[in-house]
Design a protein around this motif. Structure first.
Motif, PDB file in Angstrom:
ATOM      1  N   GLU A 369       0.836  -1.208   0.000  1.00  0.00           N
ATOM      2  CA  GLU A 369       0.000   0.000   0.000  1.00  0.00           C
ATOM      3  C   GLU A 369       0.865   1.250   0.000  1.00  0.00           C
ATOM      4  O   GLU A 369       1.842   1.347   0.747  1.00  0.00           O
ATOM      5  N   ILE A 370       0.493   2.186  -0.829  1.00  0.00           N
ATOM      6  CA  ILE A 370       1.303   3.389  -1.019  1.00  0.00           C
ATOM      7  C   ILE A 370       0.389   4.614  -0.978  1.00  0.00           C
ATOM      8  O   ILE A 370      -0.718   4.590  -1.535  1.00  0.00           O
ATOM      9  N   SER A 371       0.860   5.649  -0.323  1.00  0.00           N
ATOM     10  CA  SER A 371       0.108   6.904  -0.338  1.00  0.00           C
ATOM     11  C   SER A 371       0.722   7.823  -1.389  1.00  0.00           C
ATOM     12  O   SER A 371       1.889   8.210  -1.293  1.00  0.00           O
ATOM     13  N   ILE A 372      -0.065   8.129  -2.399  1.00  0.00           N
ATOM     14  CA  ILE A 372       0.453   8.969  -3.488  1.00  0.00           C
ATOM     15  C   ILE A 372       0.818  10.359  -2.949  1.00  0.00           C
ATOM     16  O   ILE A 372       1.842  10.927  -3.316  1.00  0.00           O
ATOM     17  N   SER A 373      -0.014  10.881  -2.051  1.00  0.00           N
ATOM     18  CA  SER A 373       0.284  12.207  -1.482  1.00  0.00           C
ATOM     19  C   SER A 373       1.654  12.203  -0.829  1.00  0.00           C
ATOM     20  O   SER A 373       2.460  13.111  -1.031  1.00  0.00           O
ATOM     21  N   ASP A 374       1.907  11.171  -0.035  1.00  0.00           N
ATOM     22  CA  ASP A 374       3.207  11.092   0.646  1.00  0.00           C
ATOM     23  C   ASP A 374       4.345  11.090  -0.360  1.00  0.00           C
ATOM     24  O   ASP A 374       5.341  11.774  -0.189  1.00  0.00           O
ATOM     25  N   ILE A 375       4.169  10.292  -1.386  1.00  0.00           N
ATOM     26  CA  ILE A 375       5.251  10.170  -2.365  1.00  0.00           C
ATOM     27  C   ILE A 375       5.456  11.495  -3.099  1.00  0.00           C
ATOM     28  O   ILE A 375       6.586  11.973  -3.231  1.00  0.00           O
ATOM     29  N   LEU A 376       4.361  12.099  -3.544  1.00  0.00           N
ATOM     30  CA  LEU A 376       4.509  13.350  -4.298  1.00  0.00           C
ATOM     31  C   LEU A 376       5.060  14.473  -3.430  1.00  0.00           C
ATOM     32  O   LEU A 376       5.805  15.314  -3.894  1.00  0.00           O
ATOM     33  N   ASN A 377       4.688  14.465  -2.155  1.00  0.00           N
ATOM     34  CA  ASN A 377       5.109  15.578  -1.290  1.00  0.00           C
ATOM     35  C   ASN A 377       6.366  15.296  -0.474  1.00  0.00           C
ATOM     36  O   ASN A 377       7.017  16.214  -0.024  1.00  0.00           O
ATOM     37  N   GLN A 378       6.665  14.029  -0.261  1.00  0.00           N
ATOM     38  CA  GLN A 378       7.771  13.723   0.662  1.00  0.00           C
ATOM     39  C   GLN A 378       9.072  13.348  -0.012  1.00  0.00           C
ATOM     40  O   GLN A 378      10.049  13.078   0.670  1.00  0.00           O
ATOM     41  N   ARG A 379       9.074  13.322  -1.324  1.00  0.00           N
ATOM     42  CA  ARG A 379      10.295  12.846  -1.998  1.00  0.00           C
ATOM     43  C   ARG A 379      11.516  13.597  -1.498  1.00  0.00           C
ATOM     44  O   ARG A 379      12.518  12.998  -1.151  1.00  0.00           O
ATOM     45  N   THR A 380      11.401  14.930  -1.442  1.00  0.00           N
ATOM     46  CA  THR A 380      12.554  15.728  -1.035  1.00  0.00           C
ATOM     47  C   THR A 380      12.894  15.476   0.424  1.00  0.00           C
ATOM     48  O   THR A 380      14.046  15.233   0.769  1.00  0.00           O
ATOM     49  N   SER A 381      11.827  15.471   1.270  1.00  0.00           N
ATOM     50  CA  SER A 381      12.102  15.322   2.693  1.00  0.00           C
ATOM     51  C   SER A 381      12.645  13.929   3.012  1.00  0.00           C
ATOM     52  O   SER A 381      13.486  13.780   3.888  1.00  0.00           O
ATOM     53  N   THR A 382      12.190  12.906   2.258  1.00  0.00           N
ATOM     54  CA  THR A 382      12.699  11.551   2.500  1.00  0.00           C
ATOM     55  C   THR A 382      14.207  11.528   2.306  1.00  0.00           C
ATOM     56  O   THR A 382      14.950  10.968   3.094  1.00  0.00           O
ATOM     57  N   ARG A 383      14.616  12.198   1.235  1.00  0.00           N
ATOM     58  CA  ARG A 383      16.050  12.210   0.939  1.00  0.00           C
ATOM     59  C   ARG A 383      16.839  12.886   2.061  1.00  0.00           C
ATOM     60  O   ARG A 383      17.819  12.364   2.540  1.00  0.00           O
ATOM     61  N   SER A 384      16.333  14.058   2.489  1.00  0.00           N
ATOM     62  CA  SER A 384      17.132  14.805   3.446  1.00  0.00           C
ATOM     63  C   SER A 384      17.044  14.218   4.853  1.00  0.00           C
ATOM     64  O   SER A 384      17.962  14.353   5.632  1.00  0.00           O
ATOM     65  N   ASN A 385      15.913  13.531   5.126  1.00  0.00           N
ATOM     66  CA  ASN A 385      15.749  13.020   6.484  1.00  0.00           C
ATOM     67  C   ASN A 385      16.589  11.780   6.771  1.00  0.00           C
ATOM     68  O   ASN A 385      16.933  11.510   7.904  1.00  0.00           O
ATOM     69  N   ASN A 386      16.860  11.008   5.708  1.00  0.00           N
ATOM     70  CA  ASN A 386      17.595   9.768   5.939  1.00  0.00           C
ATOM     71  C   ASN A 386      19.032  10.067   6.312  1.00  0.00           C
ATOM     72  O   ASN A 386      19.705  10.854   5.660  1.00  0.00           O
ATOM     73  N   ASN A 387      19.473   9.409   7.364  1.00  0.00           N
ATOM     74  CA  ASN A 387      20.852   9.595   7.775  1.00  0.00           C
ATOM     75  C   ASN A 387      21.723   8.540   7.126  1.00  0.00           C
ATOM     76  O   ASN A 387      22.028   7.514   7.719  1.00  0.00           O
ATOM     77  N   PHE A 388      22.082   8.775   5.920  1.00  0.00           N
ATOM     78  CA  PHE A 388      22.902   7.793   5.217  1.00  0.00           C
ATOM     79  C   PHE A 388      24.353   7.908   5.679  1.00  0.00           C
ATOM     80  O   PHE A 388      24.863   9.008   5.862  1.00  0.00           O
ATOM     81  N   ASP A 389      24.968   6.773   5.871  1.00  0.00           N
ATOM     82  CA  ASP A 389      26.394   6.815   6.191  1.00  0.00           C
ATOM     83  C   ASP A 389      27.200   6.183   5.054  1.00  0.00           C
ATOM     84  O   ASP A 389      28.238   5.594   5.260  1.00  0.00           O
ATOM     85  N   PHE A 390      26.628   6.271   3.867  1.00  0.00           N
ATOM     86  CA  PHE A 390      27.385   5.756   2.704  1.00  0.00           C
ATOM     87  C   PHE A 390      27.023   6.532   1.452  1.00  0.00           C
ATOM     88  O   PHE A 390      26.020   7.234   1.433  1.00  0.00           O
TER      89      PHE A 390
END
Lengths: 390, 541
Positions: A369-390
């Motif tokens: 199950e996927i929320s289209i609103s989340d995907i359309l609106n959160q793409r940028t925030s998902t990227r910045s929120n993730n604490n990638f160490d690689f």
């Protein structure tokens, strides 16, 4: 399609047909879902007949010209003489003076009864293949007569049925969904074959139709850009027009004023020109309009009806508007929907806003199950929120 | 009245039904009190583990018999009227079998269905091991498989496949081993449709192992995207080099390197070859085999990828190619090994007339030159010496053959057993075979007539040039539909075709003069193959 098969590569149903069933006297109806190997078995059966009776008069009757091409290719691969005619059912009926010892016929569920009567009258033995579960036509295009129902197939040609239940073409997730959609179908996957690319069934909820259409176009473009084939399927021509205008609108392009062709139906050639002129990377294909290779070359997503998609496969399939006001004719709703959803090889997107349609509810548990609103609106925030160490 | 259960193949049951009687060995018969219980189920699992495996549940039936008494023995006779009940293995099997058998036969409820997971797991485990060994063998990897397998961990592989069976996507796995994520992975994202795309896949998998849904936004993602923009058709070696040398790849590389396990390389290599094999009907036609030599340059990483590929596809995908390698004795293409002694005898007898012919021509020459009788006697002695040498060599070879015969019985075991000795055994076989042939062939008369540079010698006259051309044509034909061929095998084939024996040295020199063929470097026994076109490889991977 692989036409050459060996006994050690057959599933038990196929083995039984080749070794036992096809050798018995009387007409046979080979039933089986798409991907169960009906066409291949039909050709092997033909080859066996030729080995026993090299001078037998044989014909192959199919539904469409593309099937005719497919059979001719397979027969060539198996060294079956090209003198054996492969014809469409219309060509078969038009050449009504010819009689045969054997007729092999594929997609029998799409034929009107007159063709079955003709085959029975004009041949000593008839072997037909097809699946009534896949019949999506009410009438045939030539005579506008109703196509045969399952009981008629057996009755008219007096054929005993033989079922192929193993499905080799569909992936695990799709088989699981189809089993829930049509539990009476008795289809099984090859459960130890884990090598097939699975399909991700995404159930995507939007907060409105505009968002839904925007998301579909965006994902379809992503697919087309990496060389995937993407198709957006809709059950009616009206819904195709509606979707086309919503895409145009979502991209701030002028609406398409539907024009009619000489038959009083929508002129989708005009729609394709409108898309092209406005830089929309979608092409309608069907009713003689558009071309698959052209769409692939131009990295365009395909817009198509459920009916036209039968027999075709795409990497990504989008089925829009699947909320509770979505309507399919009840007579074949399940079958038509099943045909549409089994076209996917990689991703199946079921999109909706509001409440899901009953058909979707049957296999909701198989979906991500996927929320289209989340995907359309959160793409940028998902990227910045993730604490990638690689 | 005694009650028995036995497992029968469907075909066996059909024949039993057709003839009205059958024989069942004692070991396949289970006496019970007429009520299935847990103990019986355990015994059935054991019986399945000791019989031919099956792919489809409907291939076996469990038959219940009763009989007043059994005549003591190893095999028992049953009549069709001794059958009490027929159990299918599963509900699915029941519904499928019912459409195919005599409609009067009543199939019982599948009461033993709960033994299936255990039975199938056993079969799948065997399948997995056989598949890995087969692919290892077909790729002719000489390293120790067990070492690599234990580094990955058989359990990790089994768990990965189990997750795949259940349809678990990698982003749904919690705290799994890295290889479980790799085996469960399918690409659903829109990554580049190129070699580079497989490195995106690896990045995605790595993110999943860390509990992240995607690696989009990471340094690695940006780095790969940058490469994709500037050089979308970049080759695998270049990508690896960039990852290993550029700062943006540093953290990813260090976190995905465990001793010699370079996961950042193994994963894309595996995924790339997986796609290649997946779409191929014949694995020998894939880039895996076309470019095996180049792929082997990836060393341990390639070996790990092969293990994953074997596990993923199963034995079903590789048995064709594997059986070709095994030189199965019931194949039409079987090259008899046990007949070596006969072959040696034949060569010995073949040599004799040639030697005689040689003597006779020398005799003629000596006669023409009016040589003195002393000279003739010397000439007479020469074949004797040669013959003695030949006999000595043949004797040595025969000794080798007795070793070979032992190896042959080992080969038989290999064909039926799946043990690690497979590749070792075959290598041993090849070496011995090569030794025999190499020892025998130098005795032939062509060798003795040819100078150190056989090509020069063969080019001396027109007819010799024709010989070279003929040899080239034959060699080309021999390699037409084969990836590689041993020089010794070529020698045999050439003899079959021309009637003349040609040594490995001659064949090697002829091949060296051919642009389209080459000798496989460092390979023993010496083997020839078509020249690998590096550019093509670069284009395709």
């Amino acid at each position: 399609m692989a036409w050459m098969i060996r006994e050690d590569q057959l599933d038990p149903d196929q083995r039984e047909f080749i070794n036992v069933e096809s050798k018995k006297s009387g007409n046979i109806w080979v039933k089986g879902f798409a991907g169960s190997g009906k066409s291949v078995l039909l050709i092997h059966s033909l080859k066996n007949v030729l080995q026993k009776e090299p001078n037998a008069k044989i014909a192959v009757v199919v539904y469409t010209h593309s099937l005719k091409d497919m059979f001719e290719t397979g027969m060539k691969e198996l060294n079956i003489p090209s003198s054996i005619p492969v014809m469409t059912y219309i060509e078969f009926c038009d050449k009504n003076s010819q009689n045969f010892d054997y007729i092999f016929c594929d997609e029998v569920q799409d034929l009107p009864s007159r063709v079955l009567y003709a085959m029975n009258n004009r041949s000593r033995k008839v072997i037909v293949a097809g699946d009534s579960n896949q019949s999506i036509y009410d009438t045939d295009p030539r005579w506008n007569e109703p196509v045969v129902n399952p009981s008629q197939v057996g009755d008219i040609i007096n054929a005993r049925a033989f079922s192929l239940n193993m499905i080799h073409r569909l992936t695990r997730s799709i088989i699981a969904a189809v089993q829930k959609l049509l539990p009476s179908m008795n289809i099984w996957g090859a459960k130890r074959d884990l090598t097939k690319q699975d399909v991700n069934i995404r159930l995507c909820e939007a907060s409105n139709e505009t968002e839904e259409v925007k998301y579909i176009y965006q994902e379809a473009q992503k697919g087309a850009n990496v060389g995937d084939t993407s198709v957006i399927l809709l059950p009616t021509l009206n819904m195709i027009s509606k979707f086309a205008n919503q895409v145009l609108s979502a991209n701030s392009k002028p609406q398409w004023n539907e024009k009619k062709n000489n038959y009083g139906r929508p002129d989708f050639g005009d729609l394709n020109r409108h898309f092209k002129n406005n830089g929309i990377k979608i092409q309608f294909i069907g009713s003689g309009y558009g071309s698959l290779s052209d769409a692939e070359r131009n990295k365009e997503a395909i817009l198509m009806s459920y009916h036209s998609s039968k027999g075709l496969d795409f990497d990504n399939v989008f089925l829009p508007y699947l909320n509770n006001s979505f309507y399919l004719y009840p007579s074949n709703a399940n079958t038509l929907f099943m045909v549409a959803m089994t076209r996917s090889r990689k991703n199946l997107y079921l999109t909706y806003f509001g409440y899901t349609h009953d058909l979707v509810d049957k296999f909701k548990g198989e979906c991500t199950e996927i929320s289209i609103s989340d995907i359309l609106n959160q793409r940028t925030s998902t990227r910045s929120n993730n604490n990638f160490d690689f | 009245m005694k009650h028995f259960l036995s497992i029968l193949l469907r075909n066996q049951f059909n024949l039993f039904y057709r003839f009205g009687y059958t024989y069942i060995p004692k070991c396949q018969l289970l006496e019970f009190d007429g009520v299935p219980n847990e103990l019986i189920k355990e015994d059935l699992v054991r019986m399945f583990s000791e019989t031919t495996p099956f792919e489809w549940e409907e291939e076996y039936l469990i038959i219940e018999f009763d009989k007043n008494e059994l005549v003591e023995g190893e095999v028992f006779h049953f009549q069709i009227q001794d059958v009490v009940k027929v159990y299918p293995l599963s509900a699915q099997a029941k519904s499928s079998i019912e459409t195919k058998i005599d409609p009067r036969i009543k199939l019982e409820r599948p009461v033993f269905e709960n033994i299936l997971p255990e039975v199938e797991q056993t079969i799948e485990n065997q399948e997995l091991e056989k598949a890995i060994q087969a692919l290892w063998n077909v790729c002719e990897i000489e390293d120790d498989l067990n070492k690599y397998l234990s580094n990955i961990g058989l359990n990790n592989i089994l768990n990965g496949l189990e997750r795949r069976k259940k349809g678990t996507k990698p982003n749904q796995i919690k705290d799994g081993n890295y290889w479980e994520y790799v085996l469960a992975y399918d690409r659903f994202d829109y990554f580049p449709n190129s070699t580079l795309g497989y490195f995106f896949d690896a990045g995605q998998i790595f993110a999943n192992t860390k509990g992240l849904p995607s690696f989009e936004g990471s340094v690695l993602h940006k780095f790969l995207q940058g490469i994709n923009s500037s050089k979308p058709e970049i080759k695998i070696k270049e990508i690896v080099k960039l990852l290993e040398t550029e700062e943006q790849g540093e953290k990813y590389v260090s976190q995905t390197t465990v001793n010699e396990q370079l996961k950042y390389l193994i994963t894309p290599l595996y995924l790339m070859l997986k796609d290649e094999i997946r779409k191929a009907e014949d694995i020998k036609s894939t880039n895996l085999f076309k470019h095996l030599k180049t792929l082997k340059e990836f060393g341990a990483s390639f070996n790990y990828a092969i293990i994953l590929l074997g596990a993923f596809f199963g034995f079903k995908k590789f048995y064709d190619a594997y059986y070709d390698n095994l030189n199965l004795r019931f194949y039409k293409s079987y090259q008899p090994v046990k007949d070596k002694k006969e072959e040696v005898d034949k060569i010995s007898s073949d040599n004799q007339p040639e030697l005689d012919k040689s003597n006779s021509s020398k005799e003629d020459a000596s006669s023409d030159d009016n040589k003195v009788p002393e000279d003739r006697s010397k000439i007479d002695e020469q074949p004797l010496e040669t013959e003695q040498t030949s006999s000595q060599e043949i004797s040595d070879s025969t000794e080798t053959i007795s070793i070979k015969d032992k190896t042959k019985s080992k080969d038989q075991e290999i064909a039926s057993n799946d043990n690690q000795e497979i590749s070792d055994g075959l290598d041993r076989k090849d070496n011995i075979e090569s030794k025999i042939k190499d020892e025998i062939l130098p005795t032939d008369n062509i060798e003795s007539e040819v100078s150190e540079n056989p090509i020069d010698h063969l080019k001396k006259s027109n007819s010799d040039t024709e010989t070279v051309i003929k040899l080239k044509n034959i060699i080309n034909e021999l390699l037409m539909d084969k990836a590689e061929m041993k020089l010794t095998d070529m020698g045999y084939k050439i003899k079959e075709i021309t009637g003349q024996k040609v040594t490995n040295t001659i064949i090697k020199n002829v091949i060296k003069s051919m642009d389209n063929l080459e000798i496989v470097p460092k390979k023993k026994p010496e083997t020839a193959r078509k020249t690998i076109i590096q550019d093509l490889f670069n284009k395709q991977i």
